[in-house]
Design an enzyme around this catalytic site. Structure first.
Site, short mmCIF file in Angstrom:
data_model
loop_
_atom_site.label_atom_id
_atom_site.label_comp_id
_atom_site.label_asym_id
_atom_site.label_seq_id
_atom_site.Cartn_x
_atom_site.Cartn_y
_atom_site.Cartn_z
N LYS A 88 0.95 -1.13 -0.10
CA LYS A 88 0.05 0.32 -0.01
C LYS A 88 0.88 1.25 -0.08
CE LYS A 88 -4.47 0.82 0.28
NZ LYS A 88 -5.62 -0.01 -0.20
N GLY A 188 -20.93 6.40 5.03
CA GLY A 188 -19.89 6.99 3.84
C GLY A 188 -20.74 6.24 2.58
N VAL A 189 -21.16 7.16 1.68
CA VAL A 189 -21.98 7.14 0.59
C VAL A 189 -21.03 7.68 -0.80
CG1 VAL A 189 -24.23 6.47 1.28
CG2 VAL A 189 -23.50 8.97 0.99
N GLY A 190 -19.66 7.39 -0.69
CA GLY A 190 -18.84 8.15 -1.81
C GLY A 190 -18.71 7.00 -2.71
N LYS A 191 -17.76 6.66 -3.24
CA LYS A 191 -17.36 6.09 -4.52
C LYS A 191 -17.78 4.65 -4.66
CE LYS A 191 -12.61 6.44 -4.68
NZ LYS A 191 -11.50 6.37 -5.61
N VAL A 192 -17.82 3.86 -3.27
CA VAL A 192 -18.26 2.53 -3.15
C VAL A 192 -19.69 2.56 -2.61
CG1 VAL A 192 -17.95 0.20 -2.11
CG2 VAL A 192 -16.14 1.52 -2.93
N GLY A 193 -19.83 3.33 -1.27
CA GLY A 193 -21.17 3.28 -0.72
C GLY A 193 -22.32 3.64 -1.42
N HIS A 194 -22.24 4.34 -2.33
CA HIS A 194 -23.51 4.93 -3.02
C HIS A 194 -24.08 3.72 -4.15
CE1 HIS A 194 -21.07 5.89 -6.72
NE2 HIS A 194 -22.61 5.95 -7.32
#
Length: 360
Positions: A88, A188-194
């Site tokens: 990482k 968290g509803v960003g790139k993955v969450g939404h």
């Protein structure tokens, strides 16, 4: 900087969280780049893991995050059945303020200098367009755009994999691999969450969301008025009647403060390193909360970026990601058989695969 280095050496050589093969501190003053590349293991193959771009409070916090995330990638890649070890990278700074092509190109040169021991991709704060820039300096870059020979955004399969893990959790706990009629809280509803929210709505779940970005919440509630929203994660984890809690933002969501007040029976989300410290997994088990190990259920993205290295095929990747359902069930079965929490069972399975590779 001496204290930071001492901390790195202690973690690498003395702590139980160590065992990393290599840590590279990167600096390019002309572009403002300050980065850390951590390679935990190459036993299964070249280390694969994303690049996080984040305004860490201290350099020590950045190094600690890189080490923890790299170790998690070793386990994630092993459990996903990939021929890759774990690595990482973190870039220190606010991407909205300091990100530039010059900085990303400088970072790409550092990745290239490792000669293929580390393959990078997107993570928090970095996007497909950024990987296209990095790839101009390093061929060991994945998560690129289709126009540049890549597979594009990996969020789609990450969310799909989390949903499969959630279905497996529901099947284990309630006997039915469905979230229909269940109340699911997504933090968290960003790139993955939404995207995860879309799967849940399609499956018939009742969804409640929260996010630090108001526009992210609004994007969902404008499209799906039936979705509830609460002010913050503190409110979400205390939501009455919550069946599933899905942490999909930064790590450390499950700690000594949140676990005692969590109303959900299942925790299954996309965030990395959800357990704030060792022992939290036992606290969850003692409360009767089923925890689907984060690095198992969120492996859809790494399955995609790994496939990109060999010529991307979405259907092939989705088929691999669908196996997260079976893997999650196998972990729950191992946990029950060994009398240990699911997180410990997943670690044992991953460590066994890595150890067998080393012996081979």
């Amino acid at each position: 900087m001496t204290d930071v280095t001492d901390g790195v050496l202690h973690t690498l050589f003395q702590s139980e969280q160590g065992g990393h093969e290599q840590v590279v501190l990167c600096q390019d003053r002309a572009s403002g780049l300050k980065a850390v590349i951590a390679i935990h293991s190459t036993a299964l193959g070249p280390a694969l893991g994303g690049t996080r771009f984040y305004p860490y409070a201290t350099e020590e916090a950045a190094v600690a995050d890189a080490l923890n995330l790299a170790r998690g990638m070793s386990y994630k890649n092993a459990m996903a059945g990939l021929d890759h070890g774990g690595g990482k990278a973190v870039i220190i700074g606010d991407p909205d303020k300091i990100k530039s092509d010059e900085l990303l190109l400088a970072y790409g040169r550092f990745v290239a200098s490792l000669g293929g021991r580390y393959v990078t991709a997107c993570d928090v704060g970095t996007y497909v367009a950024d990987m296209d820039v990095v790839a101009r300096e390093s061929r060991w870059t994945t998560g690129r755009s289709p126009e540049n020979g890549g597979a594009g955004d990996s969020s789609v399969l990450t969310a799909f994999g989390v949903f499969q893990g959630m279905r497996a959790s529901a099947a284990h706990l309630w006997g039915e691999p469905s979230l229909r009629g269940r109340k699911v809280g997504v933090a968290g509803v960003g790139k993955v969450g939404h995207i995860l929210v879309e799967h849940l709505i399609e499956d018939g779940a009742e969804v409640v969301i929260t996010d630090v970005r108001e526009e992210s919440v609004r994007r969902i509630t404008d499209k799906h008025p039936q979705v509830g929203a609460v002010a913050d994660t503190e409110a979400l984890i205390r939501t009455e009647g919550l069946d599933v809690y899905a942490p999909c933002a930064l790590g450390g969501a499950l700690d000594d403060d949140s676990v005692p007040v969590l109303t959900a029976r299942i925790v299954c989300g996309a965030a990395n390193n959800q357990l704030a410290h060792p022992g939290v997994e036992k606290d969850l088990a003692d409360r009767g909360i089923l925890y689907a190990p984060d690095y198992v259920v969120n492996a859809g993205g790494v399955i995609q970026v790994a496939d990109e290295l060999h010529g991307f095929d979405f259907d092939r990747c989705k088929a691999k990601a669908s196996k997260i359902y079976d893997t999650t069930l196998a972990i729950f079965a191992r946990a029950k058989a060994d009398g240990i929490p699911p997180a410990a069972a997943a670690d044992r399975i991953a460590e066994q695969r890595i150890a067998e590779a080393r012996r081979g």
